[in-house]
Design an enzyme around this catalytic site. Structure first.
Site, PDB file in Angstrom:
ATOM      1  N   ASN A   8       0.863  -1.183   0.000  1.00 33.04           N
ATOM      2  CA  ASN A   8       0.000   0.000   0.000  1.00 33.04           C
ATOM      3  C   ASN A   8       0.900   1.234   0.000  1.00 33.04           C
ATOM      4  OD1 ASN A   8      -1.815   2.042   0.523  1.00 33.04           O
ATOM      5  ND2 ASN A   8      -2.292   1.388   2.613  1.00 33.04           N
ATOM      6  N   TRP A   9       0.976   1.879  -1.151  1.00 35.00           N
ATOM      7  CA  TRP A   9       1.899   3.014  -1.286  1.00 35.00           C
ATOM      8  C   TRP A   9       1.301   4.332  -0.806  1.00 35.00           C
ATOM      9  CZ3 TRP A   9       4.401   1.636  -6.736  1.00 35.00           C
ATOM     10  CH2 TRP A   9       5.274   0.553  -6.545  1.00 35.00           C
ATOM     11  N   LYS A  10       0.072   4.299  -0.320  1.00 35.23           N
ATOM     12  CA  LYS A  10      -0.558   5.488   0.265  1.00 35.23           C
ATOM     13  C   LYS A  10      -0.352   6.718  -0.638  1.00 35.23           C
ATOM     14  CE  LYS A  10      -0.064   3.312   4.721  1.00 35.23           C
ATOM     15  NZ  LYS A  10       0.046   3.424   6.167  1.00 35.23           N
ATOM     16  N   HIS A  97      -9.581   1.327   5.485  1.00 34.50           N
ATOM     17  CA  HIS A  97      -8.247   1.530   6.043  1.00 34.50           C
ATOM     18  C   HIS A  97      -8.340   2.541   7.189  1.00 34.50           C
ATOM     19  CE1 HIS A  97      -4.095   2.705   6.546  1.00 34.50           C
ATOM     20  NE2 HIS A  97      -3.776   1.549   5.973  1.00 34.50           N
ATOM     21  N   GLU A  99      -6.580   4.936   8.114  1.00 39.14           N
ATOM     22  CA  GLU A  99      -6.361   6.347   7.777  1.00 39.14           C
ATOM     23  C   GLU A  99      -7.625   6.977   7.200  1.00 39.14           C
ATOM     24  OE1 GLU A  99      -2.807   5.542   5.567  1.00 39.14           O
ATOM     25  OE2 GLU A  99      -1.817   5.063   7.447  1.00 39.14           O
ATOM     26  N   GLU A 170      -5.432  -4.793  11.083  1.00 38.88           N
ATOM     27  CA  GLU A 170      -4.366  -3.808  11.241  1.00 38.88           C
ATOM     28  C   GLU A 170      -4.594  -3.014  12.520  1.00 38.88           C
ATOM     29  OE1 GLU A 170      -2.523  -2.656   7.221  1.00 38.88           O
ATOM     30  OE2 GLU A 170      -4.347  -1.508   7.413  1.00 38.88           O
ATOM     31  N   GLY A 176       2.540   2.343  10.870  1.00 43.65           N
ATOM     32  CA  GLY A 176       3.495   3.431  10.671  1.00 43.65           C
ATOM     33  C   GLY A 176       4.234   3.849  11.927  1.00 43.65           C
ATOM     34  N   SER A 215       3.423  -2.103  10.489  1.00 42.26           N
ATOM     35  CA  SER A 215       4.879  -2.162  10.659  1.00 42.26           C
ATOM     36  C   SER A 215       5.488  -3.522  10.296  1.00 42.26           C
ATOM     37  CB  SER A 215       5.269  -1.754  12.078  1.00 42.26           C
ATOM     38  OG  SER A 215       4.905  -0.404  12.305  1.00 42.26           O
ATOM     39  N   GLY A 236       2.802  -0.980   4.411  1.00 42.65           N
ATOM     40  CA  GLY A 236       2.900   0.429   4.026  1.00 42.65           C
ATOM     41  C   GLY A 236       4.357   0.820   3.837  1.00 42.65           C
ATOM     42  N   GLY A 237       4.943   1.402   4.874  1.00 40.98           N
ATOM     43  CA  GLY A 237       6.294   1.959   4.810  1.00 40.98           C
ATOM     44  C   GLY A 237       7.333   1.054   4.158  1.00 40.98           C
TER      45      GLY A 237
HETATM   46  P1  PGA Z   1       2.807   0.341   7.781  1.00 45.39           P
HETATM   47  O1  PGA Z   1       1.341   0.552   7.171  1.00 45.39           O
HETATM   48  O2  PGA Z   1       3.351  -0.939   7.189  1.00 45.39           O
HETATM   49  O3  PGA Z   1       3.587   1.552   7.351  1.00 45.39           O
HETATM   50  O4  PGA Z   1       2.652   0.230   9.262  1.00 45.39           O
HETATM   51  C1  PGA Z   1       0.451  -0.519   7.027  1.00 45.39           C
HETATM   52  C2  PGA Z   1      -0.853  -0.041   6.418  1.00 45.39           C
HETATM   53  O5  PGA Z   1      -1.241   1.099   6.689  1.00 45.39           O
HETATM   54  O6  PGA Z   1      -1.515  -0.761   5.643  1.00 45.39           O
END
Ligand code: PGA
Length: 251
Positions: A8-10, A97, A99, A170, A176, A215, A236-237
């Site tokens: 997930n490149w957000k 998600h 966010e 999650e 993050g 993470s 994500g990251g």
């Molecule tokens: P993260 O994000 O790996 O940066 O913790 C995961 C996500 O939001 O799907």
């Protein structure tokens, strides 16, 4: 069941950067996803076309959208329809998600509309659920996950093709932050998700995938992936670099 390894490149990467990363990832994986894994790239909308080109003929790769508005088309400035994602080569989309729930204020009900409508329009859906740190401290994990799942899956027909529905657990406090849920926490939460899926879909629940997200990195991926009821990861990251994500994909 292949494990679903999602990047997930957000809101990161210009389209040229996304293209370069996707190409580097394909190269690092020697031109194909591992036999027992499916690799899903979920870039920003503006990079869908470039990433599609980079992964089009690569076995085991798929493209996903981060979001859409649950309607065919219409006067919804700034939104995008599921059919537009399909048209760009997407076979998956995210809904719920954290966010979007916490920053954009999306409700359980709205998330449920997206899951049902996305499935109807031909997308495979990934419903994200998870508790905040305060909810966990107050002992509300089960209550929160159950509510998010029941409302998020409310419009999913009983005859859904199970492979087209994934739930990503999650924990919000692990996204993050560098904090990862420990094996016991992942096992318990994923068993809970499986049992709620079973209440709703019976035996089919065992053909649906449950991803862990929060993470995930090359150092912890193989332990997480070895746990019961973990059928993939949503990253994500650590998915932003081809080097680290390829290590996760092969972990
Ligand atoms: P993260 O994000 O790996 O940066 O913790 C995961 C996500 O939001 O799907």
């Amino acid at each position: 069941m292949k494990k679903l390894m999602a990047a997930n490149w957000k809101m990161y990467k210009l389209h040229s950067e996304a293209k370069d990363t996707a190409e580097a990832l394909v190269k690092a994986l020697k031109g194909a996803a591992p036999e027992d894994r499916e690799v899903l790239i979920i870039p920003p909308f503006t990079a869908l076309r470039s990433v599609r080109k980079a992964i089009k003929k690569v076995p085991g790769f798929a493209l996903g959208g981060q979001n859409f508005f649950p309607s065919m088309q219409g006067a919804y400035t700034g939104e995008i329809a599921p059919d537009m994602l399909v048209d760009m080569g997407c076979s998956y989309a995210l809904a719920g998600h954290s966010e979007r729930r916490h920053i954009m204020g999306e409700s359980d009900e709205f998330v449920g509309k997206k899951v049902a409508f996305g499935l109807e329009r031909g997308l495979s859906m990934i419903l994200c659920v998870g508790e905040t740190i305060d909810e966990r401290k107050e002992g509300k994990l089960a209550e929160v996950v159950r509510r998010q799942m029941l409302e998020g899956l409310a419009g999913v027909p009983a005859d859904v093709v199970p492979e087209r529905l994934t739930v990503a657990y999650e924990p919000v406090w692990a996204i993050g932050t560098g904090l990862t849920a420990g094996p016991r926490e992942v096992l318990d939460a994923h068993a809970l998700v499986r049992s709620i899926l079973q209440e709703k879909f019976g035996q089919k629940a065992f053909e649906m995938r449950i991803q862990y997200g929060g993470s995930v990195k090359p150092e912890n991926a193989s332990e997480i992936l070895s746990l019961d009821n973990v059928d993939g990861v949503l990253v994500g990251g650590s998915s932003l670099s081809a080097d680290s994500f390829s290590k996760i994909v092969t972990a």
